[in-house]
Design an enzyme around this catalytic site. Structure first.
Site, mmCIF file in Angstrom:
data_model
loop_
_atom_site.group_PDB
_atom_site.id
_atom_site.type_symbol
_atom_site.label_atom_id
_atom_site.label_comp_id
_atom_site.label_asym_id
_atom_site.label_seq_id
_atom_site.Cartn_x
_atom_site.Cartn_y
_atom_site.Cartn_z
ATOM 1 N N HIS A 232 -5.809 2.862 1.157
ATOM 2 C CA HIS A 232 -4.986 3.984 1.626
ATOM 3 C C HIS A 232 -5.647 4.734 2.791
ATOM 4 O O HIS A 232 -5.014 5.004 3.815
ATOM 5 C CB HIS A 232 -4.719 4.973 0.495
ATOM 6 N N ASP B 206 0.905 -1.151 0.000
ATOM 7 C CA ASP B 206 0.000 0.000 0.000
ATOM 8 C C ASP B 206 0.943 1.199 0.000
ATOM 9 O O ASP B 206 1.569 1.496 1.019
ATOM 10 C CB ASP B 206 -0.876 0.005 1.260
ATOM 11 N N HIS B 207 1.064 1.861 -1.153
ATOM 12 C CA HIS B 207 2.165 2.845 -1.256
ATOM 13 C C HIS B 207 1.965 4.032 -0.318
ATOM 14 O O HIS B 207 2.917 4.735 -0.006
ATOM 15 C CB HIS B 207 2.409 3.278 -2.704
HETATM 16 C C1 BG6 Z 1 -3.426 4.500 -6.493
HETATM 17 C C2 BG6 Z 1 -4.765 4.552 -7.163
HETATM 18 O O1 BG6 Z 1 -3.390 3.494 -5.529
HETATM 19 O O2 BG6 Z 1 -3.190 5.759 -5.840
HETATM 20 C C3 BG6 Z 1 -4.840 5.691 -8.147
HETATM 21 O O3 BG6 Z 1 -4.978 3.321 -7.854
HETATM 22 C C4 BG6 Z 1 -4.477 6.991 -7.483
HETATM 23 O O4 BG6 Z 1 -6.136 5.777 -8.713
HETATM 24 C C5 BG6 Z 1 -3.167 6.860 -6.738
HETATM 25 O O5 BG6 Z 1 -4.359 7.967 -8.501
HETATM 26 C C6 BG6 Z 1 -2.900 8.107 -5.901
HETATM 27 O O6 BG6 Z 1 -1.621 8.019 -5.365
HETATM 28 P P1 BG6 Z 1 -0.789 9.333 -5.027
HETATM 29 O O7 BG6 Z 1 0.440 8.832 -4.384
HETATM 30 O O8 BG6 Z 1 -0.569 10.017 -6.344
HETATM 31 O O9 BG6 Z 1 -1.665 10.144 -4.143
#
Ligand code: BG6
Ligand code: NDP
Length: 513
Positions: free
Chosen positions: A264, A201-202
């Site tokens: 997230h 989960d980044h």
């Molecule tokens: C991803 C989603 O997990 O997170 C995307 O699949 C989204 O739809 C993205 O755009 C958002 O990540 P960040 O780091 O750009 O806020």
């Protein structure tokens, strides 16, 4: 003389320690990357691995086998790697040296014979690079392949059996509801133990998410008031300016609730809501996060109607409506925005709502947490004789994106003659120079995978609790007709999301502050 040398060495180490990542022994490992020429691998994963290599977390004792159905030579693959890391280095020799650790194998994940060949290659690379038999399997492919890869790795003998570690890394999404997530998890755990599985989960690799436990448990002045007695409400906003882009195929079957809230947003909720773990180790932290997630009140259909809002963007800002985006069906009822009010059934949070929202094509790109504190029970200044202004709630804001920082709004006296109050910001915003040094989320996560630290990965009980929470919301939305589109591109979402807070006498702190 020897004493002097030791002192000099120690001083150098201290100076290094002040600027570098913590000094750790580099890890030895062979990576096997399924989806080796995919978008994610080329844009995020190889640069992340390169940065670890540059900083010394990976030594010369590593190799990576890229895998997909494509027929590539090792040289062709290495050229892609050099291209992929080009924004991270100008040092051609270093880039080439790094790329020399990369090998290509044409591999169809549904073909069992291909795994047998892969096992042999892995053995050879273990020997050649003296990796101690450590293996990391990263599945960066469409989710329907996650289970089959895990099963074949085990059944076709690709797992290390000579004392090295085996770690399985799984990209998102992890299921589309509790039932499918459980089925996937059962498949994975028939081949790997929970502590060998790293669910990406980044958002857990982001600086501010990782800072939450320190801000809370490292500061008694904050933790002492981190409960329903002092906090009026918590607001989490993950807003994007971008629309669906070229991902309609995936996104139209997912929507904001599955794409951003289940994973997230609820992960951030768990860090904000959890009790203090006994120590800062993954097993202890996960236990407290699960307890927090499991104490969220699960709504019935009426509860969902009252406490959740969905939206879909219409045209605006000179850009098309979601339904007119390439690849999106003209009658799509998919949600591109979701907001909700979370209520906890536990002593810490009993009466304090957590409001969450996330959407595409909103006014601005921002990830932020706004914590609104209660006002004094008696406002003595309001009873004064000096025409005072009304005291405002203190607000602690944790900025996730694009700026990283912390701000605290407090009331103080206005410097004009007489007793007038005003609100000022105590603010720490990370400088651009420091922000440029912050490791990217995937770099941090790879680092932790190499070290075997599961702190910033979603455990199965967390994922299960999050799906159990969002499933009734998704179910109601799947079975009722929305009135879409209901927000303009470039706005902050549907009006109903403002009304959700207004019913409690609250309002979104951002951007209305
Ligand atoms: C991803 C989603 O997990 O997170 C995307 O699949 C989204 O739809 C993205 O755009 C958002 O990540 P960040 O780091 O750009 O806020
Ligand atoms: P891509 O579609 O770009 O890549 C998929 C890869 O899978 C390709 O390398 C493809 O290569 C390979 N592949 C497909 N079928 C097979 C097969 N039968 N056997 C072997 N290889 C196969 O996907 P992404 O890189 O975009 O996404 C990968 C994962 O990462 C997904 O789970 C996604 O949800 C997740 N993710 C992606 C993000 C992104 O920004 N791209 C962001 C967050 C998560 P070939 O056709 O040559 O076989």
């Amino acid at each position: 003389m020897l004493f002097k040398c030791v002192i000099l060495y120690m001083s150098i180490e201290i100076i290094k320690g002040a600027n570098d990542m913590p000094t750790e022994n580099p890890t030895r490992a062979t990576f096997m990357l399924f989806g080796g020429t995919g978008d994610l691998a080329l844009r995020k994963l190889y640069p992340a691995i390169f940065n670890l290599y540059k900083k010394g977390s990976l030594s010369t004792h590593f190799a990576l086998v890229g895998l997909s159905r494509k027929a590539l030579t090792d040289e062709e693959f290495r050229a892609k790697i050099i291209e992929s890391i080009s924004s991270e280095t100008d040092d051609k020799a270093q880039a080439e040296e790094f790329a020399s650790h990369f090998y290509w194998k044409s591999h169809d994940v549904t073909n069992t014979d291909h795994y047998k060949e892969l096992g042999k290659i892995a053995d050879e690379l273990d020997q050649k690079y003296e990796t101690d038999g450590n293996r990391i399997f990263y599945v960066s492919m469409a989710p329907r392949f996650f289970g089959i890869v895990a099963k074949n790795l085990k059944e076709q003998g690709v797992l290390s059996t000579n004392g090295g570690f085996n770690r399985l890394v799984i990209e998102k999404p992890f299921g589309r509801d509790y039932a499918s997530a459980k089925e996937l998890n059962d498949e994975l755990t028939s081949a790997f133990n929970e502590n060998q599985i790293y669910r990406i989960d980044h958002y857990l690799g982001k600086e501010t998410t990782q800072a939450i436990p320190v801000i809370r448990f490292g500061n008694p002045i904050i933790e002492a008031i981190w409960n329903q007695n002092y906090i009026k409400d918590v607001q989490i906003t993950l807003a994007e300016k971008l629309g669906v882009e070229d991902r309609a195929g995936y996104y139209d079957t997912a929507g904001a609730l599955r794409d951003m809230i289940q994973n997230h947003t609820l992960q951030i909720v768990s860090y904000l809501a959890m009790d203090e773990p006994n120590s800062f180790v993954d097993t202890e932290i996960r236990r407290e996060k699960v307890k927090a997630l499991e104490s969220m009140e699960i709504y019935d259909a009426d509860g969902v109607k009252q406490n959740f809002v969905r939206g879909q963007y219409g045209a605006g800002d000179g850009t098309p409506a979601y339904r007119d985006e390439p690849g999106v069906p003209h009658d799509s009822n998919n949600n591109t925005y979701a907001a909700g009010k979370i209520v906890f059934n536990n002593p810490r949070w009993g009466k304090t709502p957590f409001y969450i929202r996330s959407g595409k094509k909103l006014a601005t790109k921002t990830g932020r947490i706004d914590i609104e504190f209660k006002k004094p029970i008696v406002d003595i200044f309001a009873k004064g004789t000096h025409q005072p202004a009304e005291l405002k709630s203190n607000v602690l804001t944790l900025l996730i994106d694009p700026k990283i920082g912390i701000t605290l709004e407090i009331n103080t006296k206005n410097s004009a003659q007489g007793m007038h109050t005003e609100t000022v910001d105590l603010s720490y915003l990370q400088s651009d120079a420091r922000a440029a040094e912050v490791p990217l989320p995937y770099e941090r996560l790879f680092h932790d995978i190499l070290k075997g630290d599961g702190t910033y990965f979603a455990s199965w009980p967390e994922v299960a609790a999050a799906w159990k929470y969002v499933d009734p919301v998704q179910k109601l939305w799947d079975t009722t007709q929305p009135d879409f589109p209901n927000y303009e591109s470039g706005s902050m979402g549907p009006k109903a999301a403002d009304e959700l807070l207004a019913r409690d006498g609250n309002s979104w702190y951002f951007p209305n502050k």
